[in-house]
Design a protein around this motif. Sequence first.
Motif, PDB file in Angstrom:
ATOM      1  N   ASP A 157       0.812  -1.219   0.000  1.00  0.00           N
ATOM      2  CA  ASP A 157       0.000   0.000   0.000  1.00  0.00           C
ATOM      3  C   ASP A 157       0.844   1.266   0.000  1.00  0.00           C
ATOM      4  OD1 ASP A 157      -2.273  -1.510  -0.034  1.00  0.00           O
ATOM      5  OD2 ASP A 157      -2.846  -1.112   2.048  1.00  0.00           O
ATOM      6  N   GLU A 158       1.879   1.303   0.846  1.00  0.00           N
ATOM      7  CA  GLU A 158       2.675   2.531   0.933  1.00  0.00           C
ATOM      8  C   GLU A 158       3.396   2.821  -0.387  1.00  0.00           C
ATOM      9  OE1 GLU A 158       5.193  -0.738   2.890  1.00  0.00           O
ATOM     10  OE2 GLU A 158       3.116  -0.088   3.015  1.00  0.00           O
ATOM     11  N   HIS A 159       3.824   1.770  -1.088  1.00  0.00           N
ATOM     12  CA  HIS A 159       4.475   1.974  -2.385  1.00  0.00           C
ATOM     13  C   HIS A 159       3.465   2.408  -3.441  1.00  0.00           C
ATOM     14  CE1 HIS A 159       7.627  -0.923  -0.729  1.00  0.00           C
ATOM     15  NE2 HIS A 159       8.148   0.282  -0.727  1.00  0.00           N
ATOM     16  N   PHE A 160       2.253   1.852  -3.373  1.00  0.00           N
ATOM     17  CA  PHE A 160       1.190   2.225  -4.303  1.00  0.00           C
ATOM     18  C   PHE A 160       0.883   3.720  -4.172  1.00  0.00           C
ATOM     19  CE2 PHE A 160      -3.319   2.904  -5.200  1.00  0.00           C
ATOM     20  CZ  PHE A 160      -3.407   2.406  -6.492  1.00  0.00           C
ATOM     21  N   TYR A 161       0.681   4.173  -2.938  1.00  0.00           N
ATOM     22  CA  TYR A 161       0.335   5.586  -2.736  1.00  0.00           C
ATOM     23  C   TYR A 161       1.513   6.503  -3.052  1.00  0.00           C
ATOM     24  CZ  TYR A 161      -4.052   3.918  -0.922  1.00  0.00           C
ATOM     25  OH  TYR A 161      -5.273   3.315  -0.813  1.00  0.00           O
ATOM     26  N   ALA A 162       2.720   6.040  -2.807  1.00  0.00           N
ATOM     27  CA  ALA A 162       3.902   6.827  -3.190  1.00  0.00           C
ATOM     28  C   ALA A 162       3.969   6.967  -4.708  1.00  0.00           C
ATOM     29  CB  ALA A 162       5.174   6.172  -2.650  1.00  0.00           C
ATOM     30  N   LEU A 163       3.642   5.907  -5.409  1.00  0.00           N
ATOM     31  CA  LEU A 163       3.630   5.959  -6.870  1.00  0.00           C
ATOM     32  C   LEU A 163       2.554   6.923  -7.367  1.00  0.00           C
ATOM     33  CD1 LEU A 163       4.722   4.888  -9.552  1.00  0.00           C
ATOM     34  CD2 LEU A 163       3.152   2.946  -9.334  1.00  0.00           C
ATOM     35  N   ILE A 164       1.382   6.868  -6.780  1.00  0.00           N
ATOM     36  CA  ILE A 164       0.291   7.792  -7.145  1.00  0.00           C
ATOM     37  C   ILE A 164       0.761   9.238  -6.957  1.00  0.00           C
ATOM     38  CG2 ILE A 164      -2.024   8.599  -6.518  1.00  0.00           C
ATOM     39  CD1 ILE A 164      -2.284   5.964  -7.861  1.00  0.00           C
ATOM     40  N   ASP A 165       1.401   9.525  -5.826  1.00  0.00           N
ATOM     41  CA  ASP A 165       1.911  10.885  -5.583  1.00  0.00           C
ATOM     42  C   ASP A 165       2.951  11.273  -6.620  1.00  0.00           C
ATOM     43  OD1 ASP A 165       0.309  11.412  -3.424  1.00  0.00           O
ATOM     44  OD2 ASP A 165       1.815  10.807  -1.931  1.00  0.00           O
ATOM     45  N   ARG A 166       3.803  10.353  -6.977  1.00  0.00           N
ATOM     46  CA  ARG A 166       4.909  10.627  -7.905  1.00  0.00           C
ATOM     47  C   ARG A 166       4.433  10.944  -9.315  1.00  0.00           C
ATOM     48  NH1 ARG A 166      10.602   9.235  -7.586  1.00  0.00           N
ATOM     49  NH2 ARG A 166      11.435  10.443  -9.305  1.00  0.00           N
ATOM     50  N   ILE A 167       3.345  10.296  -9.758  1.00  0.00           N
ATOM     51  CA  ILE A 167       2.893  10.501 -11.141  1.00  0.00           C
ATOM     52  C   ILE A 167       1.972  11.702 -11.303  1.00  0.00           C
ATOM     53  CG2 ILE A 167       3.167   8.082 -11.773  1.00  0.00           C
ATOM     54  CD1 ILE A 167       0.142   7.747 -11.513  1.00  0.00           C
TER      55      ILE A 167
ATOM     56  N   GLU B  30      -0.130  11.040 -16.593  1.00  0.00           N
ATOM     57  CA  GLU B  30      -0.772  10.614 -15.351  1.00  0.00           C
ATOM     58  C   GLU B  30      -1.998   9.742 -15.612  1.00  0.00           C
ATOM     59  OE1 GLU B  30      -2.973  12.396 -11.359  1.00  0.00           O
ATOM     60  OE2 GLU B  30      -2.415  13.762 -12.972  1.00  0.00           O
ATOM     61  N   ALA B  31      -2.847  10.139 -16.539  1.00  0.00           N
ATOM     62  CA  ALA B  31      -4.066   9.371 -16.819  1.00  0.00           C
ATOM     63  C   ALA B  31      -3.733   7.956 -17.305  1.00  0.00           C
ATOM     64  CB  ALA B  31      -4.926  10.090 -17.851  1.00  0.00           C
ATOM     65  N   LEU B  32      -2.706   7.842 -18.123  1.00  0.00           N
ATOM     66  CA  LEU B  32      -2.301   6.528 -18.626  1.00  0.00           C
ATOM     67  C   LEU B  32      -1.774   5.654 -17.488  1.00  0.00           C
ATOM     68  CD1 LEU B  32      -1.893   4.685 -21.094  1.00  0.00           C
ATOM     69  CD2 LEU B  32       0.379   5.709 -21.343  1.00  0.00           C
ATOM     70  N   TRP B  33      -0.945   6.247 -16.600  1.00  0.00           N
ATOM     71  CA  TRP B  33      -0.415   5.477 -15.466  1.00  0.00           C
ATOM     72  C   TRP B  33      -1.550   5.029 -14.541  1.00  0.00           C
ATOM     73  CZ3 TRP B  33       3.804   3.836 -17.017  1.00  0.00           C
ATOM     74  CH2 TRP B  33       4.801   4.641 -17.567  1.00  0.00           C
TER      75      TRP B  33
END
Length: 174
Positions: A110-120, A126-129
């Motif tokens: 979860d923490e990596h998922f949300y970090a990735l969301i913040d990063r993109i 962003e929409a594609l990611w």
Amino acid sequence: SANSRQPLSQYLASWLYARNVRERTRDGYRVIIDLHIVPHIGSVRLDRIRPQHVQQALGAAKSAWTRAKTYRLLRSALGDAARWRLIAENPTDLVPAPAVTSPPVVPIADEHFYALIDRIKTDRLEALWLLFLAIGPRRGEAIAISKSTDLRLDDGTVTFRRSLQRVGGRLQFV
């Protein structure tokens, strides 16, 4: 018949063009035939192919993926030869399908998922990611989405109608 006395390599070449498949699929079949079947058993007459020949071709494969692809292709091609009465039976019926094991899927923490969301958030794609993260489409499917026909923002749906693929060295929609 004379057709049943042809070398396996000759039969596979004609079988390949009798198949009603996309060009990219045919190209993949050709690689398996040319690299993993013909060098090992291609000279054997079609009517003399036995389960041990199939095993020989599979044994020469360097990976489980190649073994599985080779087996499926031989099973299909020799199955057609049996249906067309070129051979009495499909020798792959007596050869067990090779096991294909995939590494277990490990979901992102979860923490990596949300970090990735913040990063993109600042990325122009962003929409594609987000689409990749939410739905998991194939790369070619995601890239081929048309804003005018495939995205329905009013009800939040996306329809995958085509894919962008490299076929014969060119990119094309299929």
